[in-house]
Write an enzyme that holds these catalytic residues in place. Structure first.
Site, PDB file in Angstrom:
ATOM      1  N   LYS A   1       0.830  -1.205   0.000  1.00  0.00           N
ATOM      2  CA  LYS A   1       0.000   0.000   0.000  1.00  0.00           C
ATOM      3  C   LYS A   1       0.864   1.255   0.000  1.00  0.00           C
ATOM      4  O   LYS A   1       0.654   2.181  -0.803  1.00  0.00           O
ATOM      5  CB  LYS A   1      -0.926  -0.019   1.223  1.00  0.00           C
ATOM      6  CG  LYS A   1      -1.920   1.105   1.213  1.00  0.00           C
ATOM      7  CD  LYS A   1      -2.884   1.018   2.388  1.00  0.00           C
ATOM      8  CE  LYS A   1      -3.897  -0.077   2.189  1.00  0.00           C
ATOM      9  NZ  LYS A   1      -4.749  -0.307   3.351  1.00  0.00           N
TER      10      LYS A   1
ATOM     11  N   ARG B   1      -3.180   2.910   8.712  1.00  0.00           N
ATOM     12  CA  ARG B   1      -3.528   1.717   7.931  1.00  0.00           C
ATOM     13  C   ARG B   1      -2.349   0.777   7.814  1.00  0.00           C
ATOM     14  O   ARG B   1      -1.238   1.207   7.554  1.00  0.00           O
ATOM     15  CB  ARG B   1      -3.924   2.117   6.507  1.00  0.00           C
ATOM     16  CG  ARG B   1      -5.168   2.952   6.416  1.00  0.00           C
ATOM     17  CD  ARG B   1      -5.298   3.546   5.028  1.00  0.00           C
ATOM     18  NE  ARG B   1      -6.449   4.431   4.973  1.00  0.00           N
ATOM     19  CZ  ARG B   1      -7.665   4.041   4.624  1.00  0.00           C
ATOM     20  NH1 ARG B   1      -7.875   2.787   4.285  1.00  0.00           N
ATOM     21  NH2 ARG B   1      -8.659   4.888   4.617  1.00  0.00           N
TER      22      ARG B   1
ATOM     23  N   GLY C   1      -8.043  -7.525   4.754  1.00  0.00           N
ATOM     24  CA  GLY C   1      -8.834  -7.598   5.979  1.00  0.00           C
ATOM     25  C   GLY C   1      -8.153  -8.307   7.135  1.00  0.00           C
ATOM     26  O   GLY C   1      -8.751  -8.467   8.191  1.00  0.00           O
TER      27      GLY C   1
ATOM     28  N   MET D   1      -5.310  -7.444   8.761  1.00  0.00           N
ATOM     29  CA  MET D   1      -4.672  -6.600   9.772  1.00  0.00           C
ATOM     30  C   MET D   1      -5.495  -5.348  10.010  1.00  0.00           C
ATOM     31  O   MET D   1      -6.554  -5.178   9.420  1.00  0.00           O
ATOM     32  CB  MET D   1      -3.253  -6.292   9.343  1.00  0.00           C
ATOM     33  CG  MET D   1      -2.380  -7.531   9.493  1.00  0.00           C
ATOM     34  SD  MET D   1      -0.706  -7.221   9.041  1.00  0.00           S
ATOM     35  CE  MET D   1      -0.896  -6.666   7.386  1.00  0.00           C
TER      36      MET D   1
ATOM     37  N   HIS E   1     -15.182  -8.912   1.561  1.00  0.00           N
ATOM     38  CA  HIS E   1     -14.158  -9.736   2.198  1.00  0.00           C
ATOM     39  C   HIS E   1     -14.214 -11.161   1.674  1.00  0.00           C
ATOM     40  O   HIS E   1     -13.211 -11.755   1.289  1.00  0.00           O
ATOM     41  CB  HIS E   1     -14.380  -9.709   3.722  1.00  0.00           C
ATOM     42  CG  HIS E   1     -13.459 -10.613   4.467  1.00  0.00           C
ATOM     43  ND1 HIS E   1     -13.824 -11.893   4.814  1.00  0.00           N
ATOM     44  CD2 HIS E   1     -12.202 -10.439   4.906  1.00  0.00           C
ATOM     45  CE1 HIS E   1     -12.823 -12.467   5.455  1.00  0.00           C
ATOM     46  NE2 HIS E   1     -11.822 -11.598   5.526  1.00  0.00           N
TER      47      HIS E   1
ATOM     48  N   ARG F   1       6.263 -47.356 -10.671  1.00  0.00           N
ATOM     49  CA  ARG F   1       6.469 -48.095  -9.415  1.00  0.00           C
ATOM     50  C   ARG F   1       5.991 -49.526  -9.650  1.00  0.00           C
ATOM     51  O   ARG F   1       4.793 -49.786  -9.612  1.00  0.00           O
ATOM     52  CB  ARG F   1       5.679 -47.451  -8.288  1.00  0.00           C
ATOM     53  CG  ARG F   1       6.204 -46.084  -7.849  1.00  0.00           C
ATOM     54  CD  ARG F   1       5.342 -45.536  -6.713  1.00  0.00           C
ATOM     55  NE  ARG F   1       5.965 -44.444  -6.004  1.00  0.00           N
ATOM     56  CZ  ARG F   1       5.627 -43.148  -6.146  1.00  0.00           C
ATOM     57  NH1 ARG F   1       4.711 -42.806  -7.016  1.00  0.00           N
ATOM     58  NH2 ARG F   1       6.229 -42.222  -5.424  1.00  0.00           N
TER      59      ARG F   1
ATOM     60  N   ARG G   1      11.183 -48.638 -12.160  1.00  0.00           N
ATOM     61  CA  ARG G   1      11.902 -48.850 -10.893  1.00  0.00           C
ATOM     62  C   ARG G   1      11.684 -50.282 -10.421  1.00  0.00           C
ATOM     63  O   ARG G   1      10.550 -50.760 -10.359  1.00  0.00           O
ATOM     64  CB  ARG G   1      11.397 -47.885  -9.837  1.00  0.00           C
ATOM     65  CG  ARG G   1      12.123 -48.085  -8.521  1.00  0.00           C
ATOM     66  CD  ARG G   1      11.674 -47.113  -7.489  1.00  0.00           C
ATOM     67  NE  ARG G   1      10.351 -47.428  -6.993  1.00  0.00           N
ATOM     68  CZ  ARG G   1       9.707 -46.669  -6.111  1.00  0.00           C
ATOM     69  NH1 ARG G   1      10.251 -45.538  -5.692  1.00  0.00           N
ATOM     70  NH2 ARG G   1       8.530 -47.016  -5.684  1.00  0.00           N
TER      71      ARG G   1
ATOM     72  N   GLU H   1      17.908 -41.262  -2.951  1.00  0.00           N
ATOM     73  CA  GLU H   1      16.851 -40.982  -1.978  1.00  0.00           C
ATOM     74  C   GLU H   1      17.278 -41.296  -0.549  1.00  0.00           C
ATOM     75  O   GLU H   1      16.509 -41.154   0.388  1.00  0.00           O
ATOM     76  CB  GLU H   1      15.570 -41.733  -2.358  1.00  0.00           C
ATOM     77  CG  GLU H   1      15.730 -43.218  -2.554  1.00  0.00           C
ATOM     78  CD  GLU H   1      14.441 -43.916  -2.981  1.00  0.00           C
ATOM     79  OE1 GLU H   1      13.357 -43.329  -2.829  1.00  0.00           O
ATOM     80  OE2 GLU H   1      14.532 -45.059  -3.463  1.00  0.00           O
TER      81      GLU H   1
ATOM     82  N   GLY I   1      14.707 -39.181  -5.390  1.00  0.00           N
ATOM     83  CA  GLY I   1      13.471 -39.585  -4.719  1.00  0.00           C
ATOM     84  C   GLY I   1      13.315 -38.663  -3.515  1.00  0.00           C
ATOM     85  O   GLY I   1      13.716 -38.973  -2.403  1.00  0.00           O
ATOM     86  N   THR I   2      12.739 -37.512  -3.786  1.00  0.00           N
ATOM     87  CA  THR I   2      12.732 -36.483  -2.740  1.00  0.00           C
ATOM     88  C   THR I   2      11.741 -36.790  -1.619  1.00  0.00           C
ATOM     89  O   THR I   2      11.807 -36.167  -0.562  1.00  0.00           O
ATOM     90  CB  THR I   2      12.434 -35.105  -3.353  1.00  0.00           C
ATOM     91  OG1 THR I   2      11.327 -35.249  -4.249  1.00  0.00           O
ATOM     92  CG2 THR I   2      13.636 -34.580  -4.109  1.00  0.00           C
ATOM     93  N   ASN I   3      10.855 -37.764  -1.823  1.00  0.00           N
ATOM     94  CA  ASN I   3       9.983 -38.156  -0.702  1.00  0.00           C
ATOM     95  C   ASN I   3      10.831 -38.817   0.374  1.00  0.00           C
ATOM     96  O   ASN I   3      10.797 -38.438   1.552  1.00  0.00           O
ATOM     97  CB  ASN I   3       8.910 -39.148  -1.159  1.00  0.00           C
ATOM     98  CG  ASN I   3       8.061 -38.611  -2.284  1.00  0.00           C
ATOM     99  OD1 ASN I   3       7.911 -37.404  -2.415  1.00  0.00           O
ATOM    100  ND2 ASN I   3       7.525 -39.493  -3.100  1.00  0.00           N
TER     101      ASN I   3
ATOM    102  N   TYR J   1      15.203 -33.224 -15.987  1.00  0.00           N
ATOM    103  CA  TYR J   1      13.744 -33.347 -16.047  1.00  0.00           C
ATOM    104  C   TYR J   1      13.143 -33.457 -14.652  1.00  0.00           C
ATOM    105  O   TYR J   1      13.826 -33.761 -13.678  1.00  0.00           O
ATOM    106  CB  TYR J   1      13.331 -34.564 -16.889  1.00  0.00           C
ATOM    107  CG  TYR J   1      13.661 -35.904 -16.257  1.00  0.00           C
ATOM    108  CD1 TYR J   1      12.778 -36.507 -15.360  1.00  0.00           C
ATOM    109  CD2 TYR J   1      14.854 -36.561 -16.557  1.00  0.00           C
ATOM    110  CE1 TYR J   1      13.082 -37.726 -14.774  1.00  0.00           C
ATOM    111  CE2 TYR J   1      15.152 -37.775 -15.979  1.00  0.00           C
ATOM    112  CZ  TYR J   1      14.269 -38.365 -15.086  1.00  0.00           C
ATOM    113  OH  TYR J   1      14.567 -39.551 -14.495  1.00  0.00           O
TER     114      TYR J   1
HETATM  115  C1  PEP Z   1      10.654 -40.972  -3.420  1.00  0.00           C
HETATM  116  O1  PEP Z   1      11.066 -41.492  -2.387  1.00  0.00           O
HETATM  117  O2  PEP Z   1      10.689 -39.759  -3.635  1.00  0.00           O
HETATM  118  C2  PEP Z   1      10.048 -41.812  -4.473  1.00  0.00           C
HETATM  119  C3  PEP Z   1       9.694 -41.287  -5.631  1.00  0.00           C
HETATM  120  O3  PEP Z   1       9.797 -43.097  -4.171  1.00  0.00           O
HETATM  121  P1  PEP Z   1       8.557 -43.562  -3.273  1.00  0.00           P
HETATM  122  O4  PEP Z   1       7.672 -42.395  -3.073  1.00  0.00           O
HETATM  123  O5  PEP Z   1       7.917 -44.666  -4.035  1.00  0.00           O
HETATM  124  O6  PEP Z   1       9.257 -44.033  -2.039  1.00  0.00           O
HETATM  125 MG    MG Z   2      11.325 -43.632  -2.330  1.00  0.00          MG
END
Ligand code: PEP
Ligand code: MG
Length: 882
Positions: free
Chosen positions: A21, A90, A99, A101, A449, A567, A622, A752, A773-775, A859
């Site tokens: 603002k 303000r 709305g 704050m 709002h 998978r 996999r 992973e 495997g970022t999970n 990718y």
């Molecule tokens: C992961 O671990 O990121 C992965 C893609 O494998 P999963 O989720 O099957 O363990």
């Molecule tokens: Mg995994």
């Protein structure tokens, strides 16, 4: 350090310091537009105040100096008994938080200056302004429950026999001020402060403090706004829209924020102060009506709107006030808009030559594209329309009617889909709005709002349904009574409300992604144009996670350039369980080989289907990952079944055998146990069977004239030796099966496990590609169980700001992201040209896609529905301004 800036000293690029603002008030001032004079106290001052719980050194003096300068410029003093200057205080953070704050208007009024104001503006106006000050100041600065003031006002109107504030005359309002002061004293134990400077200081503190109010914190979490930014405070000379019929206040958009269509859009309310419009308390008239009310101001306003669009090169929304025929600009910003409008407007501005296509894709987001992929109502069957009102935020929502936020939260918690129905919403309803599928209000327009907040959240909202008569626990509309618990359907695009459940159909954007030709629909044309441009700009390729031919085919239609994760364990479910059980229970090599031999043709057929669907594109398969006992019945269920059947004297031979196997394989921490490559190394022949199935399928497809490009991926590797062992066995099979078929199969690994990331240089020697495997990397990097923690304590972590969003949803750049970076750099150093991808959930998360672009991955891979989102975000990442 400077803590306070006059509007003349700022500009639109100083949002970090002056808030949105303040920065835009400065910009408008410097454009020569009619902005009431004032100054902005910086977010730095706020942060210092919130840290030390007191004004930082020097702030009070700066405010004093700025105030004196303001008084000199206007020629009136704050709270002067004869002719007072009044100011508004303000909030204004870097990111708009509508709305959430506080704002206090009319600061500077007291028992004396109210008379001075009356001498210039009339007694009714002066006493109305004073009662507003006590009300706002009481509620925001001193936490007097706002309901007490509201009740007193209602009582005054009741005594007068009216429902309209405007029927209260000066004497009524003077009496009301007396009542308000008593309420104030009762709740605070002190008199309403008469010193204007004290009022100002307390109001500034209250605005600072409102940054940490619960509802503001909740809103920030929802909108992913960092918790540590703080808010700026704008102190602005008051102008009044409530000085009579030649005064008023309104909000306007330079284009329709719902569709992007050019024209005059906005709401106007005569004889009112700004908060009345935003709160949706009284029904407004369309902005076009201002032309007949005050043509000069209307024409000037339209001119200013054109100037602002030209200047910001985008849709702007504005708030303005007309004080006795003089127009004042109170706010502008690049306006919030629906997802559809964002795409349409970006494409329009390209057509108009205002922006280029790079800028156009910067102005839309993957999250918005995701919203456009929501389904819509299918109205081809019979349906009963209850009413039509303002379509304030698009989408098709069906749910059970509830009338308060707490009930919405409760029922949504039980898995019900609810529609929150309110006269109007206020910031305290936020939790209920988040929980609800859709929001329906009986008052307020596109700028109320409810509308603003719902649009921000991408939640379906219909506003201003003034035919609804809402009582306790039910509403009546055109003679139909709808009670809590009944089902309604609301259409946030058309504003229509239906009784019962209306079926929904896929969106036009999904149909377009599915391959329907680009239609005349401006939205589909805009999406097509921007997607093409994103595709031409991106360096990240986008693949999909898919386990079946049907998923793969859909992903391909959505633009996937291969499969990044199949998978294979998903192929072991359903009617194949029995075969898997046989494998697990097999004692001795012959039994095991027989079980594997039975699985082989099934797996081969699965892969043939996948390779055909992705003909010519890479398919990462996999090898099996989860612990085998996941394919067996649960230990407890089985133990109970065996015990009960045993007592009844039934034959439990097979079940007992199963139970023994389950007991043998039971693990305390299966996520950290016998899964992934470990399983492959322990169960002879398992990986070999899968590798053979992949190779045979590829050869079969190739012999039939197709092009299969399998990539075999080994999960959960932590040491290069694991990979080398699997690789040696796999290569033997591949050589044998592939022969001279011309098929090429590559072998790589998931990264992973943190140790894999940290020894990526070694692992790259044995891997032709890495897929992050970022999970699991998040699970093991943080030590958070994927399956347990989100419900258990993440709410507290979010509350404390330890993270702004679950790291399972959006990649933790500093920690897990660092592991990704290290592994990428060391992997590529050891093997130039090593292909890098990601297949965890983060592959489809917009912020994370930007990170993977920065790291230079080849990718991302995500679920089919997120493929278009990832494509767009990858393009946006490539043209992002750093
Ligand atoms: C992961 O671990 O990121 C992965 C893609 O494998 P999963 O989720 O099957 O363990
Ligand atoms: Mg995994």
């Amino acid at each position: 350090m400077t803590y306070v800036y006059a509007f003349e000293e700022g500009n639109k690029d100083l949002k970090d310091l002056l808030g949105g603002k303040g920065a835009n008030l400065a910009e408008m001032t410097n454009l020569g537009l009619p902005v009431p004079p004032g100054f902005t106290i910086t977010t730095e001052a706020c942060r210092a105040y919130l840290h030390d719980k007191r004004f930082p050194d020097g702030l009070a003096d700066e405010i004093e100096a700025r105030l004196i300068a303001l008084e000199e410029r206007i020629g009136r003093r704050l709270g002067d008994a004869a002719d007072p200057l009044l100011v508004s205080v303000r909030s204004g953070a870097k990111f708009s938080m509508p709305g959430m704050m506080e704002t206090v208007l009319n600061v500077g009024l007291n028992d004396e200056s109210v008379e001075g104001l009356a001498a210039h503006g009339g007694a009714r106006f002066a006493w109305d302004s004073y009662r507003r000050l006590i009300q706002m100041f009481g509620a925001t600065v001193c936490e007097v429950p706002a309901g007490y003031f509201g009740d007193a006002l209602d009582k005054a109107k009741h005594q007068k026999g009216t429902r309209n504030d405007l029927d209260l005359d000066a004497d009524d309002l003077r009496a009301l001020v007396g009542v308000y002061k008593k309420i104030f004293e009762e709740h605070t134990g002190r008199r309403f402060p008469q010193d204007p400077r004290e009022q100002l200081n307390l109001a500034i503190r209250a605005v600072f403090d409102s940054w940490n109010a619960d509802r503001a914190a909740l809103y920030r979490r929802q909108e992913r706004i960092p918790a540590d930014l703080g808010t700026a405070v704008n102190v602005v000379a008051m102008v009044f829209g409530n000085l009579g019929p030649d005064s008023g206040t309104g909000v306007a958009f330079t284009r329709d924020p719902g569709t992007g269509a050019q024209g005059v859009y906005g709401d106007y309310l005569a004889n009112a102060q700004g908060e009345d419009v935003v709160a949706g308390i009284r029904n407004t008239v369309p902005l076009q009506d201002l032309e007949s009310i005050d043509k000069a101001s209307y024409d000037q306003l339209l001119g200013i709107m054109a100037t602002l669009e030209d200047h910001y090169r985008d849709l702007c929304d504005i708030e303005f006030t007309i004080e006795r025929g003089k127009l004042w600009m109170l706010q502008t910003r690049v306006g919030k808009r629906t997802a559809a409008a964002a795409f349409t407007i970006a494409a329009q501005l390209v057509d108009e030559g205002v922006i280029d296509l790079d800028e156009a894709i910067r102005r839309v987001s993957g999250a918005q594209l995701g919203q456009l992929m929501f389904p819509r109502f299918d109205l081809s069957g019979t349906h009963r329309e209850l009413t039509r009102a303002v379509g304030a935020s698009p989408g098709a929502a069906v749910g059970t009617v509830v009338f308060d936020a707490a009930r919405a939260i409760e029922l949504a918690g039980q898995g019900e889909s609810v529609i929150l129905v309110r006269r109007e919403t206020n910031p305290d309803d936020l939790g209920g709005m988040i929980a609800a599928q859709g929001i329906l209000t009986s008052r307020g327009g596109k700028t109320s709002h409810a509308a603003v907040v719902a649009r921000g959240m991408g939640k379906t909202c219909v506003c201003g349904a003034d035919e609804l008569e809402i009582e306790r626990g039910a509403f009546t509309v055109r003679g139909t009574r709808v009670a809590e618990g009944d089902t309604i359907s609301i259409d946030g695009t058309t504003g229509r409300v239906y009784l019962g459940e209306v079926p929904v159909e896929p969106s036009s954007v999904v149909r377009y992604f599915e391959g329907a030709p680009v239609s005349e629909d401006p939205l589909v044309r805009a999406v097509d144009r921007l997607m093409r441009h994103a595709d031409s700009r991106r360096s990240l390729r986008v693949r999909s996670n898919a386990d079946t031919g049907a998923d793969a085919a859909r992903a391909r239609r959505f633009g996937a350039e291969g499969i990044g994760l199949c998978r294979t364990e998903h192929m072991f479910l359903g009617d194949r369980r029995e075969l898997v059980e046989k494998l697990i229970l097999a004692e001795g090599q012959p039994a095991r080989e027989a079980a594997l031999a039975a699985l082989l043709p099934l797996q081969r057929a699965d892969f043939v289907e996948l390779f055909r669907a992705m003909d010519g594109l890479p398919v990462t398969v996999r090898l099996i990952d989860p612990p085998l006992h996941e394919f067996l019945p649960s230990l407890t269920d089985l133990a109970v079944r065996v015990a009960v059947a045993g007592e009844r004297g039934e034959d439990v031979g097979r079940e007992k055998e199963l139970l023994t196997a389950v007991q043998r394989m039971h693990e305390q921490n299966p996520m950290l146990g016998l899964r992934g490559v470990r399983l492959g190394l322990v169960v002879p022949g398992l990986f070999a069977m899968q590798v053979r199935a992949i190779a045979e399928a590829a050869v079969e497809v190739a012999r039939a004239g197709g092009s299969a490009r399998p990539e075999i991926m080994v999960p959960l590797v932590g040491a290069v030796q694991e990979l080398e062992t699997v690789r040696a066995e796999a290569e033997k099979i591949l050589t044998e099966v592939i022969g001279d078929s011309g098929v090429r199969v590559v072998i790589g690994t998931m990264i992973e496990v943190p140790r894999a990331a940290l020894t990526a240089g070694q692992i790259a020697e044995a891997a032709e590609f890495f897929s992050f495997g970022t999970n699991d990397l998040t699970q093991m990097g943080w030590g958070f169980s994927r399956d347990d923690v989100e419900g258990a304590f993440f709410w507290r972590y979010l509350e404390l700001g330890i993270f702004g969003i679950s790291p399972f949803e959006s990649l933790d750049r500093d920690g897990v992201g660092r592991l990704v970076r290290i592994a990428s750099e060391e992997g590529r150093a050891a093997r130039p040209g090593l292909k890098l991808g990601v297949c965890g959930e983060h592959g489809g998360d917009p912020d994370s896609v930007h990170f993977f672009h920065e790291v230079g991955l080849d990718y991302v891979s995500c679920s089919p529905f997120r493929v278009p989102i990832a494509r767009l975000e990858a393009g946006r990442a490539a043209v992002a301004r750093t």
